[in-house]
Design a protein around this motif. Structure first.
Motif, PDB file in Angstrom:
ATOM      1  N   THR A   1       0.842  -1.191   0.000  1.00 20.15           N
ATOM      2  CA  THR A   1       0.000   0.000   0.000  1.00 20.15           C
ATOM      3  C   THR A   1       0.872   1.234   0.000  1.00 20.15           C
ATOM      4  O   THR A   1       1.991   1.220   0.492  1.00 20.15           O
ATOM      5  N   LYS A   2       0.328   2.296  -0.580  1.00 16.95           N
ATOM      6  CA  LYS A   2       1.030   3.574  -0.586  1.00 16.95           C
ATOM      7  C   LYS A   2       0.441   4.443   0.506  1.00 16.95           C
ATOM      8  O   LYS A   2      -0.721   4.301   0.872  1.00 16.95           O
TER       9      LYS A   2
ATOM     10  N   THR B   1      -1.228   7.592   2.099  1.00 10.42           N
ATOM     11  CA  THR B   1      -2.192   8.574   1.608  1.00 10.42           C
ATOM     12  C   THR B   1      -1.634   9.972   1.823  1.00 10.42           C
ATOM     13  O   THR B   1      -0.667  10.177   2.565  1.00 10.42           O
TER      14      THR B   1
END
Length: 146
Positions: free
Chosen positions: A85-86, A88
């Motif tokens: 996941t990146k 936010t």
């Protein structure tokens, strides 16, 4: 049966580790298995499954010591991997703000330490002046009493 794609799979030798399958054979690369593991066919209670599992374990043990033939079938237990996941935008902003606060805190701590040192010097200087004044006062009192 076609060979599965390369990846981390439950070790066919039955250890509690994951083993790397390079797409054609097992490698000597291992890593710890995640806390929650899926059950393998070797854990099934029926007798036919136990015989097959024993055969597969023997085959897997032999595969560790000899190269894997191209037509050999190998039991694979896929291991779920967490998706990448990146961060936010909010998480990035929060990290930047937290970093700035840490730098600000460290800077003020350094300044406060310097100011404390200066204040300590001022106290010592004032104490020295007070001691000198008390000595002079005592001399004046002694001179008046004579």
């Amino acid at each position: 049966m076609s060979n599965p794609v390369q990846g981390w799979y439950a070790d066919p030798a039955g250890t509690d580790q994951l083993r790397w399958w390079d797409g054609t054979q097992w490698t000597d690369r291992y890593q710890a298995a995640p806390a929650s593991s899926t059950s393998t066919d070797s854990e099934t209670p029926n007798a036919a499954g136990d015989a097959a599992a024993t055969s597969e374990t023997t085959d897997a043990t032999a595969a560790e010591t000899s190269p894997q033939p191209a037509n050999a079938t190998v039991q694979f237990t896929p291991v779920a991997q967490a998706p990448a996941t990146k961060a936010t935008r909010g998480q990035i902003v929060l990290a930047v703000i937290a970093s700035l606060l840490v730098v600000l805190f460290l800077g003020t701590s350094i300044v406060a330490t310097g100011m404390h040192g200066k204040a300590q010097e001022d106290v010592e200087h004032s104490q020295s002046i007070l001691n000198d004044a008390q000595k002079e006062h005592q001399k004046v009192q002694e001179a008046m009493n004579e």
